[in-house]
Design a protein around this motif. Structure first.
Motif, PDB file in Angstrom:
ATOM      1  N   LEU A  21       0.831  -1.208   0.000  1.00 34.69           N
ATOM      2  CA  LEU A  21       0.000   0.000   0.000  1.00 34.69           C
ATOM      3  C   LEU A  21       0.867   1.261   0.000  1.00 34.69           C
ATOM      4  N   VAL A  22       1.888   1.258   0.853  1.00 41.32           N
ATOM      5  CA  VAL A  22       2.780   2.432   0.902  1.00 41.32           C
ATOM      6  C   VAL A  22       3.499   2.611  -0.436  1.00 41.32           C
ATOM      7  N   ASP A  61      -6.480   4.027 -16.049  1.00 45.79           N
ATOM      8  CA  ASP A  61      -7.597   4.962 -15.972  1.00 45.79           C
ATOM      9  C   ASP A  61      -8.587   4.595 -14.867  1.00 45.79           C
ATOM     10  N   ALA A  62      -8.387   3.446 -14.247  1.00 46.25           N
ATOM     11  CA  ALA A  62      -9.274   3.016 -13.166  1.00 46.25           C
ATOM     12  C   ALA A  62      -8.931   3.770 -11.880  1.00 46.25           C
ATOM     13  N   PRO A  63      -9.895   3.922 -10.965  1.00 44.05           N
ATOM     14  CA  PRO A  63      -9.581   4.566  -9.673  1.00 44.05           C
ATOM     15  C   PRO A  63      -8.444   3.830  -8.954  1.00 44.05           C
ATOM     16  N   LEU A  64      -7.702   4.581  -8.152  1.00 48.16           N
ATOM     17  CA  LEU A  64      -6.545   4.000  -7.471  1.00 48.16           C
ATOM     18  C   LEU A  64      -6.906   2.798  -6.587  1.00 48.16           C
ATOM     19  N   PRO A  65      -8.021   2.845  -5.806  1.00 55.28           N
ATOM     20  CA  PRO A  65      -8.355   1.650  -5.009  1.00 55.28           C
ATOM     21  C   PRO A  65      -8.565   0.410  -5.880  1.00 55.28           C
ATOM     22  N   VAL A  66      -9.150   0.618  -7.075  1.00 54.47           N
ATOM     23  CA  VAL A  66      -9.369  -0.518  -7.973  1.00 54.47           C
ATOM     24  C   VAL A  66      -8.027  -1.048  -8.482  1.00 54.47           C
ATOM     25  N   GLN A  67      -7.137  -0.134  -8.864  1.00 58.70           N
ATOM     26  CA  GLN A  67      -5.816  -0.571  -9.331  1.00 58.70           C
ATOM     27  C   GLN A  67      -5.076  -1.338  -8.233  1.00 58.70           C
ATOM     28  N   TYR A  68      -5.155  -0.811  -7.003  1.00 57.01           N
ATOM     29  CA  TYR A  68      -4.454  -1.485  -5.905  1.00 57.01           C
ATOM     30  C   TYR A  68      -5.071  -2.862  -5.630  1.00 57.01           C
ATOM     31  N   GLY A  69      -6.403  -2.926  -5.652  1.00 58.88           N
ATOM     32  CA  GLY A  69      -7.066  -4.207  -5.427  1.00 58.88           C
ATOM     33  C   GLY A  69      -6.686  -5.235  -6.478  1.00 58.88           C
ATOM     34  N   ARG A  70      -6.604  -4.793  -7.733  1.00 58.41           N
ATOM     35  CA  ARG A  70      -6.192  -5.713  -8.795  1.00 58.41           C
ATOM     36  C   ARG A  70      -4.775  -6.229  -8.570  1.00 58.41           C
ATOM     37  N   PHE A  71      -3.872  -5.313  -8.161  1.00 55.76           N
ATOM     38  CA  PHE A  71      -2.482  -5.723  -7.919  1.00 55.76           C
ATOM     39  C   PHE A  71      -2.388  -6.744  -6.788  1.00 55.76           C
ATOM     40  N   VAL A  72      -3.103  -6.462  -5.684  1.00 54.62           N
ATOM     41  CA  VAL A  72      -3.052  -7.382  -4.541  1.00 54.62           C
ATOM     42  C   VAL A  72      -3.647  -8.741  -4.919  1.00 54.62           C
ATOM     43  N   TRP A  73      -4.744  -8.735  -5.652  1.00 55.77           N
ATOM     44  CA  TRP A  73      -5.391  -9.994  -6.032  1.00 55.77           C
ATOM     45  C   TRP A  73      -4.466 -10.839  -6.921  1.00 55.77           C
ATOM     46  N   ARG A  74      -3.824 -10.176  -7.881  1.00 54.73           N
ATOM     47  CA  ARG A  74      -2.906 -10.915  -8.760  1.00 54.73           C
ATOM     48  C   ARG A  74      -1.676 -11.389  -7.990  1.00 54.73           C
ATOM     49  N   ALA A  75      -1.163 -10.511  -7.092  1.00 52.03           N
ATOM     50  CA  ALA A  75       0.032 -10.889  -6.325  1.00 52.03           C
ATOM     51  C   ALA A  75      -0.248 -12.098  -5.438  1.00 52.03           C
ATOM     52  N   ALA A  76      -1.478 -12.165  -4.886  1.00 48.53           N
ATOM     53  CA  ALA A  76      -1.826 -13.307  -4.031  1.00 48.53           C
ATOM     54  C   ALA A  76      -1.812 -14.614  -4.823  1.00 48.53           C
ATOM     55  N   GLN A  77      -1.975 -14.509  -6.135  1.00 54.02           N
ATOM     56  CA  GLN A  77      -1.947 -15.696  -6.992  1.00 54.02           C
ATOM     57  C   GLN A  77      -0.581 -15.902  -7.660  1.00 54.02           C
ATOM     58  N   GLY A  78       0.399 -15.100  -7.235  1.00 55.57           N
ATOM     59  CA  GLY A  78       1.745 -15.245  -7.783  1.00 55.57           C
ATOM     60  C   GLY A  78       1.968 -14.489  -9.065  1.00 55.57           C
TER      61      GLY A  78
END
Length: 309
Positions: A21-22, A61-78
């Motif tokens: 997040l930071v 172009d997506a809101p920042l919370p959406v971009q962050y959520g996508r990154f975390v979701w993908r990272a959790a899957q490697g």
């Protein structure tokens, strides 16, 4: 031990979320648009439609919370995404550079231990004498000198003036010497200071006086009894320094053109390659947390009185 290990590993999740997040917020607060950078220098020559189309393709172009959520979701899957600059998977780029940083970190830690612990032991054994003052003066210089400045100084002396070692690059063991010494010297100074203070505290305890009263040699008392008891704070510092060496590799790898994670992160920051920067930070953070976990587990081996259940 098993319960303690599970508890510590479970704490890894909020720590990683905080780190990502930071890093995510910091990267998006930095000036510059990755789409403009990808389309050319500061987007010159690219139309607004082209920039908007690329931002949509990259999901910027997506809101920042959406971009962050996508990154975390993908990272959790490697899946750490793909590099904006090369299009290659970030995980592959990070794993390709990690061995170079690992070699540099291990070599630096070896130098730090080889210098720091003997210097600290000698300083404690000869407290108040010339050896003690000389060791602590050198340790003070080692702590005070910036890593990049020390690297440039070593490069100037041993590469340009004497011609003994290559100034930069990667290929033979000679290329490893200067960056490893640069990183290792600063850590050896901290280890020497901690070894000295920890040993002096232990040497003042009753069981040490008892050992000396029984006629044991000073060397046996110092190395066989006091040093082992003094190892716990030393191991703590070594663990922190190991994590610090990973972070310090950013400057050192850049100065010596060493192809590790630090140099990869710097080039990714310059090109505004957000997924690659996030992947590098996440990998380094996981390594740092696991190193600290290993240090905690090592305490029980050094002091049998410590229990985790």
């Amino acid at each position: 031990m098993g319960r303690y290990l599970v508890q510590r590993l479970s704490l890894l999740v909020p720590v990683m979320l905080g780190v990502t997040l930071v890093a995510f917020i910091t990267l998006h607060l930095a000036p510059g648009d990755p789409a403009r950078v990808l389309l050319g220098e500061l987007g010159q020559g690219a139309s607004k439609e082209e920039i908007a189309r690329l931002r949509s393709t990259l999901g910027l172009d997506a809101p920042l919370p959406v971009q962050y959520g996508r990154f975390v979701w993908r990272a959790a899957q490697g899946d750490l995404g793909r590099s904006l600059r090369t299009g290659a998977p970030v995980r592959d780029e990070v794993l390709a550079r990690a061995p170079f940083t690992l070699v540099l970190t291990v070599a630096s830690l070896g130098i730090a231990l080889a210098i720091g612990i003997p210097a600290g032991v000698l300083s404690a054994a000869y407290r108040g004498r010339a050896v003690d003052h000389a060791a602590m003066l050198l340790a003070l210089f080692g702590v005070s000198l910036p890593v990049f400045w020390l690297g440039l100084l070593l490069m100037l002396v041993f590469s340009l003036a004497l011609g003994w070692l290559p100034a930069s690059g990667f290929g033979t063991w000679k290329h490893l010497v200067l960056p490893a010494v640069t990183l290792g010297l600063a850590s050896s100074a901290l280890i020497a200071r901690m070894t000295r203070s920890s040993l002096l505290e232990v040497l003042g305890q009753d069981y040490i006086r008892t050992a000396r009263a029984k006629g044991l040699a000073d060397r046996t008392v110092l190395l066989g009894h006091a040093l082992r008891s003094a190892l716990i704070p030393i191991v703590t510092v070594v663990g922190l320094q190991l994590g610090g060496l990973l972070g310090g590799a950013v400057l050192t790898e850049t100065v010596f053109a060493w192809p590790g994670l630090g140099r990869l992160a710097v080039s990714a920051i310059y090109s505004r390659d957000t997924p690659l920067v996030q992947g590098t930070i996440l990998f380094t953070a996981i390594a740092f947390v696991l190193i600290n976990l290993a240090v905690d587990l090592l305490y029980a081996l050094l002091d049998p009185r410590i229990r985790y259940d």
